[in-house]
Each structure stands twice: as structure tokens, then as C-alpha cells.
Scaffold this motif. Structure first.
Motif, PDB file in Angstrom:
ATOM      1  N   TYR A 193    -164.343 -60.586  71.741  1.00  0.00           N
ATOM      2  CA  TYR A 193    -164.131 -59.214  71.249  1.00  0.00           C
ATOM      3  C   TYR A 193    -162.679 -58.788  71.469  1.00  0.00           C
ATOM      4  CZ  TYR A 193    -164.265 -54.124  71.055  1.00  0.00           C
ATOM      5  OH  TYR A 193    -163.989 -52.810  70.758  1.00  0.00           O
ATOM      6  N   ASP A 194    -162.171 -59.057  72.678  1.00  0.00           N
ATOM      7  CA  ASP A 194    -160.781 -58.701  72.986  1.00  0.00           C
ATOM      8  C   ASP A 194    -159.800 -59.497  72.123  1.00  0.00           C
ATOM      9  OD1 ASP A 194    -161.583 -56.881  74.881  1.00  0.00           O
ATOM     10  OD2 ASP A 194    -161.369 -58.269  76.571  1.00  0.00           O
ATOM     11  N   ILE A 195    -160.095 -60.774  71.926  1.00  0.00           N
ATOM     12  CA  ILE A 195    -159.211 -61.615  71.113  1.00  0.00           C
ATOM     13  C   ILE A 195    -159.153 -61.101  69.682  1.00  0.00           C
ATOM     14  CG2 ILE A 195    -158.992 -63.906  70.053  1.00  0.00           C
ATOM     15  CD1 ILE A 195    -159.942 -65.070  72.718  1.00  0.00           C
ATOM     16  N   GLU A 196    -160.308 -60.811  69.125  1.00  0.00           N
ATOM     17  CA  GLU A 196    -160.345 -60.308  67.744  1.00  0.00           C
ATOM     18  C   GLU A 196    -159.538 -59.018  67.607  1.00  0.00           C
ATOM     19  OE1 GLU A 196    -163.571 -59.563  64.141  1.00  0.00           O
ATOM     20  OE2 GLU A 196    -164.274 -59.875  66.200  1.00  0.00           O
ATOM     21  N   LYS A 197    -159.676 -58.125  68.583  1.00  0.00           N
ATOM     22  CA  LYS A 197    -158.925 -56.859  68.573  1.00  0.00           C
ATOM     23  C   LYS A 197    -157.416 -57.132  68.639  1.00  0.00           C
ATOM     24  CE  LYS A 197    -158.229 -52.653  71.299  1.00  0.00           C
ATOM     25  NZ  LYS A 197    -158.598 -51.923  72.548  1.00  0.00           N
ATOM     26  N   ASN A 198    -157.013 -58.041  69.519  1.00  0.00           N
ATOM     27  CA  ASN A 198    -155.587 -58.349  69.667  1.00  0.00           C
ATOM     28  C   ASN A 198    -155.024 -59.051  68.427  1.00  0.00           C
ATOM     29  OD1 ASN A 198    -155.546 -57.254  72.236  1.00  0.00           O
ATOM     30  ND2 ASN A 198    -155.943 -59.211  73.255  1.00  0.00           N
ATOM     31  N   VAL A 199    -155.822 -59.931  67.832  1.00  0.00           N
ATOM     32  CA  VAL A 199    -155.375 -60.636  66.628  1.00  0.00           C
ATOM     33  C   VAL A 199    -155.143 -59.645  65.492  1.00  0.00           C
ATOM     34  CG1 VAL A 199    -156.109 -62.212  64.801  1.00  0.00           C
ATOM     35  CG2 VAL A 199    -156.383 -62.871  67.192  1.00  0.00           C
ATOM     36  N   VAL A 200    -156.025 -58.667  65.357  1.00  0.00           N
ATOM     37  CA  VAL A 200    -155.860 -57.648  64.316  1.00  0.00           C
ATOM     38  C   VAL A 200    -154.554 -56.880  64.527  1.00  0.00           C
ATOM     39  CG1 VAL A 200    -156.768 -55.472  63.416  1.00  0.00           C
ATOM     40  CG2 VAL A 200    -158.312 -57.396  63.808  1.00  0.00           C
ATOM     41  N   GLU A 201    -154.238 -56.561  65.785  1.00  0.00           N
ATOM     42  CA  GLU A 201    -152.992 -55.847  66.076  1.00  0.00           C
ATOM     43  C   GLU A 201    -151.770 -56.683  65.702  1.00  0.00           C
ATOM     44  OE1 GLU A 201    -153.137 -54.766  70.173  1.00  0.00           O
ATOM     45  OE2 GLU A 201    -154.657 -53.212  69.903  1.00  0.00           O
ATOM     46  N   ILE A 202    -151.805 -57.966  66.010  1.00  0.00           N
ATOM     47  CA  ILE A 202    -150.678 -58.841  65.671  1.00  0.00           C
ATOM     48  C   ILE A 202    -150.556 -58.988  64.156  1.00  0.00           C
ATOM     49  CG2 ILE A 202    -149.754 -61.183  65.865  1.00  0.00           C
ATOM     50  CD1 ILE A 202    -151.119 -61.342  68.616  1.00  0.00           C
ATOM     51  N   ARG A 203    -151.684 -59.111  63.474  1.00  0.00           N
ATOM     52  CA  ARG A 203    -151.639 -59.214  62.010  1.00  0.00           C
ATOM     53  C   ARG A 203    -151.048 -57.953  61.377  1.00  0.00           C
ATOM     54  NH1 ARG A 203    -156.635 -60.823  58.817  1.00  0.00           N
ATOM     55  NH2 ARG A 203    -154.977 -61.372  57.328  1.00  0.00           N
ATOM     56  N   ASN A 204    -151.323 -56.802  61.971  1.00  0.00           N
ATOM     57  CA  ASN A 204    -150.738 -55.557  61.471  1.00  0.00           C
ATOM     58  C   ASN A 204    -149.217 -55.562  61.641  1.00  0.00           C
ATOM     59  OD1 ASN A 204    -153.196 -54.454  60.667  1.00  0.00           O
ATOM     60  ND2 ASN A 204    -153.543 -53.403  62.617  1.00  0.00           N
ATOM     61  N   LYS A 205    -148.761 -56.117  62.773  1.00  0.00           N
ATOM     62  CA  LYS A 205    -147.317 -56.220  62.998  1.00  0.00           C
ATOM     63  C   LYS A 205    -146.673 -57.148  61.972  1.00  0.00           C
ATOM     64  CE  LYS A 205    -147.472 -55.369  68.005  1.00  0.00           C
ATOM     65  NZ  LYS A 205    -147.229 -55.962  69.354  1.00  0.00           N
ATOM     66  N   ILE A 206    -147.344 -58.249  61.688  1.00  0.00           N
ATOM     67  CA  ILE A 206    -146.824 -59.180  60.696  1.00  0.00           C
ATOM     68  C   ILE A 206    -146.789 -58.524  59.319  1.00  0.00           C
ATOM     69  CG2 ILE A 206    -147.340 -61.325  59.439  1.00  0.00           C
ATOM     70  CD1 ILE A 206    -148.297 -62.530  62.049  1.00  0.00           C
ATOM     71  N   ALA A 207    -147.841 -57.781  58.997  1.00  0.00           N
ATOM     72  CA  ALA A 207    -147.886 -57.093  57.702  1.00  0.00           C
ATOM     73  C   ALA A 207    -146.728 -56.113  57.566  1.00  0.00           C
ATOM     74  CB  ALA A 207    -149.222 -56.373  57.541  1.00  0.00           C
ATOM     75  N   ASN A 208    -146.428 -55.404  58.642  1.00  0.00           N
ATOM     76  CA  ASN A 208    -145.304 -54.455  58.605  1.00  0.00           C
ATOM     77  C   ASN A 208    -143.971 -55.171  58.433  1.00  0.00           C
ATOM     78  OD1 ASN A 208    -146.909 -52.155  58.892  1.00  0.00           O
ATOM     79  ND2 ASN A 208    -146.858 -52.244  61.126  1.00  0.00           N
ATOM     80  N   LEU A 209    -143.827 -56.332  59.064  1.00  0.00           N
ATOM     81  CA  LEU A 209    -142.602 -57.108  58.883  1.00  0.00           C
ATOM     82  C   LEU A 209    -142.480 -57.617  57.446  1.00  0.00           C
ATOM     83  CD1 LEU A 209    -142.299 -59.263  62.148  1.00  0.00           C
ATOM     84  CD2 LEU A 209    -140.778 -57.439  61.394  1.00  0.00           C
ATOM     85  N   LEU A 210    -143.586 -58.085  56.885  1.00  0.00           N
ATOM     86  CA  LEU A 210    -143.548 -58.606  55.520  1.00  0.00           C
ATOM     87  C   LEU A 210    -143.202 -57.516  54.504  1.00  0.00           C
ATOM     88  CD1 LEU A 210    -146.565 -61.087  55.543  1.00  0.00           C
ATOM     89  CD2 LEU A 210    -144.152 -61.646  55.273  1.00  0.00           C
ATOM     90  N   LYS A 211    -143.531 -56.275  54.821  1.00  0.00           N
ATOM     91  CA  LYS A 211    -143.167 -55.173  53.931  1.00  0.00           C
ATOM     92  C   LYS A 211    -141.651 -55.015  53.813  1.00  0.00           C
ATOM     93  CE  LYS A 211    -147.308 -52.318  54.676  1.00  0.00           C
ATOM     94  NZ  LYS A 211    -147.817 -51.064  55.282  1.00  0.00           N
ATOM     95  N   THR A 212    -140.925 -55.496  54.821  1.00  0.00           N
ATOM     96  CA  THR A 212    -139.463 -55.360  54.813  1.00  0.00           C
ATOM     97  C   THR A 212    -138.775 -56.494  54.065  1.00  0.00           C
ATOM     98  OG1 THR A 212    -139.037 -56.640  56.848  1.00  0.00           O
ATOM     99  CG2 THR A 212    -139.648 -54.313  57.111  1.00  0.00           C
ATOM    100  N   ALA A 213    -139.531 -57.523  53.655  1.00  0.00           N
ATOM    101  CA  ALA A 213    -138.923 -58.724  53.070  1.00  0.00           C
ATOM    102  C   ALA A 213    -138.169 -58.409  51.784  1.00  0.00           C
ATOM    103  CB  ALA A 213    -139.990 -59.783  52.826  1.00  0.00           C
ATOM    104  N   HIS A 214    -138.723 -57.535  50.958  1.00  0.00           N
ATOM    105  CA  HIS A 214    -138.076 -57.188  49.686  1.00  0.00           C
ATOM    106  C   HIS A 214    -136.722 -56.543  49.943  1.00  0.00           C
ATOM    107  CE1 HIS A 214    -137.534 -55.754  45.602  1.00  0.00           C
ATOM    108  NE2 HIS A 214    -137.420 -54.510  46.053  1.00  0.00           N
ATOM    109  N   ALA A 215    -136.714 -55.513  50.781  1.00  0.00           N
ATOM    110  CA  ALA A 215    -135.455 -54.816  51.084  1.00  0.00           C
ATOM    111  C   ALA A 215    -134.498 -55.727  51.842  1.00  0.00           C
ATOM    112  CB  ALA A 215    -135.736 -53.551  51.893  1.00  0.00           C
ATOM    113  N   GLY A 216    -135.012 -56.528  52.768  1.00  0.00           N
ATOM    114  CA  GLY A 216    -134.160 -57.413  53.558  1.00  0.00           C
ATOM    115  C   GLY A 216    -133.452 -58.442  52.704  1.00  0.00           C
TER     116      GLY A 216
END
Length: 461
Positions: A193-216
Motif C-alpha cells: 500500500y505504501d509503495i503504491e502511494k509513493n510510486v504514484v507520487e513519483i509518477r506525478n513528479k515525472i509527469a510535471n517534468l515531462l510537461k516542461t519538455a516542450h518549452a525546454g
């Protein structure tokens, strides 16, 4: 390439200038420099101490003076490459630098390969891979915002984001391995349960980084922008306005621009690689017709199209062709000459082009509306991202692809949890994500990728 070799190269742009620098790095850097540099005080450079400048002359094998120079000594590990480094500051003449460089090779150094100084800084642990790549981005930055992004990468802002995610993933792997070693504790359900919660948080961070790829990518490489329109609508005037200089010839004679003009412009901190094309129209002039065809081809290649229309003249068949060319493309329609009596309104143009198309009224003569154009371009580039955080933007396709692959492994770990496949299988997916993220900092990247990255650097860096 041998990492233990002493290397040398010209570290400044070649040509005439006040100063030119020869950089020498490696175990025998001081010994090599002493053979070509004679200090005024007669002492060898090793006696100067680290981070000291020594005055003297460049001399050839016969002792003949070639140039007056300063030798900057930087002893390991306190140098750019973490090796002994000597930089010879000569006068910036082409022959002087070439002669001095050849003397360093005769004295025991070998020619440095592309990016080899920065590569050594990476291999010796001074920079991670993301920081090393930022060195060239700083050199090539065309706007202040591009420089801010590159400097953020060089100082580790992006790397810290990646290292934080890798640390969290490694922590999950450690907990899984501990649970596997001590199965009697029966904590699988709570742990997953804890792992799944933490993985979702990391995936959200990755998603936010990928949003910057176009501008970057745009801030790093520039946005290919084509200015199109029929003859005499103000395309060259717009180019001059964006460049803030008289780059293109402007006359009242239609068809003045027959070939394409390409320049970089800083528009709101965004580097636009602007192409001013020939006016698109039917013509019997052979040269102008070639220019028109080139204009059509640039429309297909451009990432952004600035299509100009004359607000003081009714729309005609040539305008209709321009509208047809930009249909379905990322374009901004500009109604120029709004300082004259308007015949065409934004509503009329939008009715012909479609409601979703941006229409801005401008005057290249009075500069009215150019601020609105800048805001529209900025909004397109930064869509989904926040200006001011460029230091953590994804800057190239390789970084974006690695993040996507890491996210796929994290997604796979969640599917593994949902399928109740066991902790060891979850650990495999997480370790794959951890290793993939390590490719961004260079901790888990192969030698072939490293060589490819540094081969794109300039000689002497």
C-alpha cells in the motif's frame, strides 16, 4: 582515447581577438607547459602554486620567443577537469594560437577530442551528466531565459529532482528486500500500500517534468518560426521589429524579398529562429518564383507560423491561399497596418480562418500590438508549465524519453502490485525505474551514450 593522457586544445573562438587561451590538462600538464612557456622569474610552473598567474613568454624548441603570455596554474583536484590544468593566455591571433598549440603537442600533449575536458570533469566526478550537458547549453544560450535554464542545470537543480526520485525508489527497494529477508513479519499488505502511494507520487513528479519538455527544447534549440504573407504586407518590417534592427530591406515595391532570410530573435526570453520568406503570389519572375516555393516549404517545416495580412486592403485570392497554407498548423494571424483605415477587422479574418485561431492587430510602423504578439508566443511555448522555474526544465528529447521509460517501469510496478505477483517482482520493476533515472545523471549510462553526448561538444570544451 586514453583517460591518462595529457591533452591540449584552443579553448577560445579562433580568429583575431585580444586574448586566446590554450588549455592543457592531465598528469603532465605542468611538465608540458614548462617546455613551451618560459616564466619571467625563471622558475618552473610547479613552484607557482595552484591558482596563480605567472607572466612570461611562449618559446619554441630553439628558445625563440613566439608571444608574450600568462600561464594560469590549477592543480588537481581543484580544476575544471579535476586534473592538473595549465591555461596559457596568449594574444588572440590565429597564427599565434596555432603555433603555441603545435608546440604543446611536440612537448608531449595530444590534441583534445570534442568535449574531452568536460568529459573528464564528468568521469572524475566533478559534474554529473546533466550538469555536463548544460555546459554547452550555456555556451549556446541565445536569450537570458535560455541562459537561466542552462545555469539551473549546471548548478544541479534538475539533477536534484532526479536524485530525489532515485532516493525514494531505492528506499522502496530496500524495504522490499528487508521484507523478503524477514517474511515472518507479514507486512506485505501494508508495505505494498505504501509503495503504491509513493510510486504514484513519483509518477506525478515525472509527469510535471515531462510537461516542461516542450518549452525546454525550444529554450535550448530555438523555435523555428516562418513569417509568411503576400507581397508588401510588412513581413520584412516585422522581422526588423522583432530583431530590433534593420536586417531586411523594406520598400513599397512588391517582391523585394526574393530569398529567405534567417535570424535568431529574443522574443520575451524565447529564442525564435525566424525565417522571413518571399511574398507568396503567382509570378512570372523565375527568381521570385523560386523564393515563393521556398516559402511554401518553410511553412511545412516551421513549428510556428506568423501569417501577415494587410488590414488596409480587402482580402483577396492571395490572402485566401495564405489561409489555406496555415490551416491546421500552429499559427498566429497578424493584421498589420492598424495605423491606417481598417478594411479588414479581426472578426472578419477569424471568420475566414476559424474561431480557434489567434488573431492580433499590429503596426510594424508604430510597434503597436507587438507586446500582444510576444505574450501570445510566450503562452504557446509555456503551455502547461510555469515561467521562472526553467532551471528544472527537461531540455532535450533524450531526457524526455528516459523519463517516459522510467515512468513505464513505475506503472508496471503498480500493475504488479494489483496482480498480487509478490514483492520480488515489484522490486524488479522499481529497480528498472531506478536504473533508468540514473541515465539522466550518468550513474547508470553506457560508454557509447557518453561518447555520443560529448562528441557534440566543441573542441576545447
Amino acid at each position: 582515447m586514453q583517460q591518462g593522457d595529457t591533452i591540449s586544445a584552443i579553448a577560445t573562438p579562433q580568429g583575431e581577438g585580444g586574448i586566446g587561451v590554450i588549455r592543457i590538462s592531465g598528469e603532465h600538464a605542468l611538465k608540458t607547459a614548462d617546455k613551451v612557456f618560459r616564466a619571467k622569474n625563471g622558475k618552473p610552473l610547479v613552484m607557482a602554486g595552484s591558482h596563480r598567474a605567472v607572466y612570461g613568454h611562449i618559446v619554441d624548441e630553439a628558445g625563440k620567443v613566439i608571444d608574450e603570455a600568462l600561464a594560469l596554474v590549477m592543480l588537481a583536484p581543484h580544476s575544471y577537469t579535476v586534473e592538473d590544468v595549465v591555461e596559457l593566455q596568449c594574444h588572440g591571433g590565429l597564427m599565434t594560437l596555432r603555433k603555441t598549440l603545435e608546440l604543446t603537442w611536440k612537448a608531449g600533449a595530444r590534441p583534445a577530442e570534442r568535449g574531452e575536458f568536460t568529459k573528464r570533469a564528468f568521469l572524475n566526478g566533478r559534474l554529473d551528466l546533466s550538469e555536463a550537458q548544460a555546459v554547452m547549453d550555456i555556451i549556446q544560450a541565445r536569450t537570458e531565459t535560455s541562459l537561466t535554464m542552462a545555469a539551473g542545470h549546471l548548478t544541479g537543480h534538475f539533477s536534484k529532482e532526479i536524485q530525489s526520485m532515485r532516493h525514494d525508489v531505492l528506499g522502496m527497494i530496500a524495504h522490499i528486500e528487508a521484507a523478503i529477508d524477514f517474511p515472518e513479519d507479514e507486512v506485505d499488505d501494508i508495505l505494498t500500500y505504501d509503495i503504491e502511494k509513493n510510486v504514484v507520487e513519483i509518477r506525478n513528479k515525472i509527469a510535471n517534468l515531462l510537461k516542461t519538455a516542450h518549452a525546454g527544447r525550444i529554450l535550448r534549440d530555438g523555435l523555428l518560426t516562418a513569417i509568411i504573407g503576400k507581397p508588401n504586407v510588412g513581413k520584412s518590417s516585422l522581422l526588423n521589429s522583432l530583431l530590433r534592427e534593420e536586417r531586411a530591406i523594406v520598400t513599397d515595391v512588391p517582391g523585394t524579398t526574393r530569398d529567405s532570410i534567417e535570424e535568431y530573435a529574443d522574443v520575451g526570453g524565447i529564442p525564435l529562429r525566424i525565417i522571413d520568406t518571399a511574398g507568396i503570389r503567382a509570378t512570372d519572375d523565375v527568381v521570385e518564383r523560386i523564393g515563393v516555393e521556398k516559402a511554401r516549404s518553410y511553412v511545412k517545416e516551421a513549428s510556428l507560423i506568423l501569417a501577415l495580412f494587410d488590414a488596409s486592403r480587402p482580402l483577396d485570392s492571395e490572402d485566401a491561399e495564405i489561409l489555406k497554407l496555415v490551416r491546421g498548423r500552429d499559427a498566429i494571424l497578424l493584421l498589420n497596418k492598424d495605423d491606417l483605415a481598417a478594411v479588414v477587422t479581426p472578426a472578419m479574418l477569424q471568420e475566414r480562418a476559424g474561431k480557434d485561431v489567434t488573431v492580433i492587430t499590429i503596426s510594424t510602423r508604430t510597434q503597436d500590438g507587438l507586446a500582444d504578439l510576444t505574450n501570445a508566443i510566450t503562452a504557446k511555448v509555456y503551455a502547461g508549465t510555469q515561467a521562472g522555474q526553467e532551471g528544472t526544465f527537461v531540455t532535450d528529447a533524450r531526457q524526455a524519453e528516459i523519463l517516459r521509460q522510467a515512468d513505464e517501469h513505475l506503472e508496471a510496478s503498480i500493475r504488479t502490485i494489483e496482480a498480487s505477483m509478490g514483492l520480488d517482482f515489484i522490486s524488479i520493476d522499481l529497480r528498472s525505474a531506478w536504473e533508468k533515472l540514473g541515465e539522466l545523471t550518468g550513474e547508470t549510462v553506457g560508454e557509447d551514450i557518453i561518447n555520443e553526448i560529448f562528441s557534440k561538444f566543441c573542441i576545447g570544451k
